[in-house]
Design an enzyme around this catalytic site. Structure first.
Site, PDB file in Angstrom:
ATOM      1  N   HIS A 190       8.448  -1.409  -3.344  1.00 14.06           N
ATOM      2  CA  HIS A 190       8.228  -1.607  -1.911  1.00 14.06           C
ATOM      3  C   HIS A 190       8.257  -3.101  -1.623  1.00 14.06           C
ATOM      4  O   HIS A 190       7.286  -3.818  -1.894  1.00 14.06           O
ATOM      5  CB  HIS A 190       6.892  -0.992  -1.481  1.00 14.06           C
ATOM      6  N   HIS A 228      10.354  -6.297   1.139  1.00 10.48           N
ATOM      7  CA  HIS A 228      11.086  -6.573   2.383  1.00 10.48           C
ATOM      8  C   HIS A 228      11.936  -7.820   2.158  1.00 10.48           C
ATOM      9  O   HIS A 228      11.613  -8.912   2.645  1.00 10.48           O
ATOM     10  CB  HIS A 228      10.112  -6.779   3.542  1.00 10.48           C
ATOM     11  N   LYS A 259      13.116  -9.932   5.228  1.00 10.53           N
ATOM     12  CA  LYS A 259      12.138 -10.765   5.930  1.00 10.53           C
ATOM     13  C   LYS A 259      11.749 -12.011   5.133  1.00 10.53           C
ATOM     14  O   LYS A 259      11.185 -12.966   5.691  1.00 10.53           O
ATOM     15  CB  LYS A 259      10.853  -9.974   6.209  1.00 10.53           C
ATOM     16  N   GLU A 280      -0.884   1.800   8.373  1.00 16.42           N
ATOM     17  CA  GLU A 280      -1.260   0.443   7.948  1.00 16.42           C
ATOM     18  C   GLU A 280      -2.248  -0.135   8.960  1.00 16.42           C
ATOM     19  O   GLU A 280      -1.954  -1.037   9.736  1.00 16.42           O
ATOM     20  CB  GLU A 280      -0.014  -0.432   7.828  1.00 16.42           C
ATOM     21  N   ASP A 329       5.467  -5.929  -1.637  1.00 15.03           N
ATOM     22  CA  ASP A 329       5.560  -5.936  -0.182  1.00 15.03           C
ATOM     23  C   ASP A 329       6.213  -7.231   0.297  1.00 15.03           C
ATOM     24  O   ASP A 329       7.250  -7.621  -0.213  1.00 15.03           O
ATOM     25  CB  ASP A 329       4.187  -5.710   0.447  1.00 15.03           C
ATOM     26  N   ASN A 330       5.612  -7.930   1.233  1.00 16.88           N
ATOM     27  CA  ASN A 330       6.256  -9.074   1.872  1.00 16.88           C
ATOM     28  C   ASN A 330       6.096 -10.353   1.071  1.00 16.88           C
ATOM     29  O   ASN A 330       5.178 -10.484   0.256  1.00 16.88           O
ATOM     30  CB  ASN A 330       5.704  -9.260   3.281  1.00 16.88           C
TER      31      ASN A 330
END
Length: 440
Positions: free
Chosen positions: A81, A83, A86, A236, A333-334
């Site tokens: 998971h 991104h 981004k 979330e 994640d990010n």
């Protein structure tokens, strides 16, 4: 090539002696110590693991030997998971207040102003080089898929997937709000993009809109008609009324869905009343849903109020899910964007910090699965295990136990791909300065 602690044998066949490996990540029955670590020797030939044996059992004659002196070795890890589209926009578009709404607004504005094919490609490639240097074997990224961005990001992603084949296995899932699924033209564009450039994955961000069940039915029908798996961003938030995870489980059961389903975040599950939590988890298990928690990003965003100390950690109820038999994992994640100002796509860091945030210690000896075997199974890729016949894709460290591994960042680790050490030089952030405008 010189490693962080020794020189690997320059031979087509060689032995790695005296490794400690999490027993849960070995294909084979080898005894482990009280910390879940098995002490083994490996032989490697032509880039693949040839044999695995308890320390001292292997016969001589396997070629030159590198003694690892009890250092922990891991398979290359799996980040299910992220991104990538981004990543690294923080210098030009920082989150003004560190909140989730602040992140949404800031990313939306940056996407509209800056996300050309050249911009997205440069930042995604930078992230992939970083993850590769840290020892990542496979990545699933979510791609913002709204309006014109569908036609920009998906072709770039497909090009990068081809370029990185053999180094990192890439997958992508579309990201848009559940309400957009109600628009037939949008769904047509999404399905077309996934068919043309994707990996058979469909998904969205779910939240408690009145039409949620109808939107889920549209997504499940599209997945069934096209043979897609599903990947959702779920609940979330710290609002206990957010229960879209249960709606996803109900939809999966209603449609008798046979594909894979991965749900990320699931933060509000941890704030349910015990009887509600138990009911939802039972449905999740029955529906065959896997759950990934994103501890670094959610600890950053959740329960943030100016001038007030946060009261909770923002992570999913991972212990309860795992105890019920739900496949669970953690991921990056990010990375350096308004949803998370930090991070480096380093799963060793994610496992280290996830262990602290989620208190994975003192609760079983198989949590290393959460960044290796389990996400590999969720993605359907061959990675995350140490097995005879598998590629010799390994992360070698000097740490001899979990406290040594988690007390330092393991910056001197060695990463092997097909039995050869890779260059672990990390890309310089200055490479992206030309994309940041006046920011630096």
């Amino acid at each position: 090539m010189t490693t962080g602690f020794a020189r690997l044998p320059d031979a087509p066949a060689f032995r790695l002696a005296d490794l400690r490996v999490p027993a849960c990540l070995i294909d084979g029955d080898i005894a482990a110590d009280r910390n879940g670590l098995a002490r083994i020797d490996l032989t490697i030939a032509d880039g693949r693991i040839e044999t695995i044996a308890p320390i001292g059992v292997m016969a001589a004659g396997a070629g030159p030997t590198l003694d690892l002196d009890g250092g922990i070795a891991l398979p290359r890890l799996v980040d299910c998971h992220t991104h990538l589209d981004k990543g690294h926009i923080w210098p030009r578009s920082p989150n003004p207040d560190g909140t989730f709404p602040g992140a949404l607004k800031t990313v939306g504005a940056d996407r509209e102003a800056n996300w050309s094919a050249e911009d997205v490609r440069a930042r995604m490639d930078f992230s992939l080089r970083t993850a590769f240097a840290h020892g990542t074997a496979a990545i699933r990224t979510h791609l913002d898929s709204l309006g014109k961005q569908i036609g920009i990001s998906w072709p770039v992603y497909a090009e990068l997937r081809s370029e990185w084949a053999g180094r990192i296995a890439l997958q992508a899932s579309p990201l848009f709000g559940a309400d957009a699924a109600l628009d037939p033209s949008h769904m047509q564009a999404i399905v077309a993009a996934v068919k043309a450039h994707g990996d058979g994955l469909l998904g969205c961000v779910t939240y408690m809109i009145p039409e949620l069940d109808r939107a889920l039915d549209i997504l499940f029908r599209a997945a069934i008609e096209n043979g897609f798996d599903l990947d959702f961003h779920v609940d979330e938030t710290n609002d206990p009324a957010a229960r879209s995870l249960e709606h996803i489980a109900d939809a999966a059961l209603r449609h008798r869905f046979e594909g894979r389903i991965l749900c990320g975040h699931c933060c509000s599950l941890a704030l349910q009343a015990p009887e509600d939590e138990a009911r939802i988890i039972a449905k999740v298990r029955e529906a065959g849903i896997a759950v990934v928690s994103l501890p670094l990003c959610n600890m950053y965003l959740q329960d943030r109020q100016q001038g007030r100390t946060p009261r909770w950690r923002g992570v999913a109820a991972l212990h309860e899910l795992k105890a019920a038999g739900v496949p669970v994992m953690i991921a990056s994640d990010n990375t350096r964007d308004p949803f998370y100002a930090y991070g480096d796509l380093d799963l060793v860091e994610v496992l280290r910090e996830g262990t602290r945030i989620l208190q994975l210690d003192h609760s079983g000896l198989d949590w290393a699965n959460a960044v290796a075997r389990t996400p590999a199974q969720a993605m359907g890729v061959e990675a995350g295990v140490i097995a005879a016949g598998a590629p010799a894709d390994l992360i070698l460290t000097r740490a001899r136990g979990w406290t040594e591994l988690f007390s330092r960042p393991q910056a001197d680790r060695t990463v092997l791909v097909s039995g050869r050490a890779v260059d672990r030089t990390l890309p310089d952030y200055r490479e992206l300065d030309h994309l940041m405008g006046q920011a630096s």
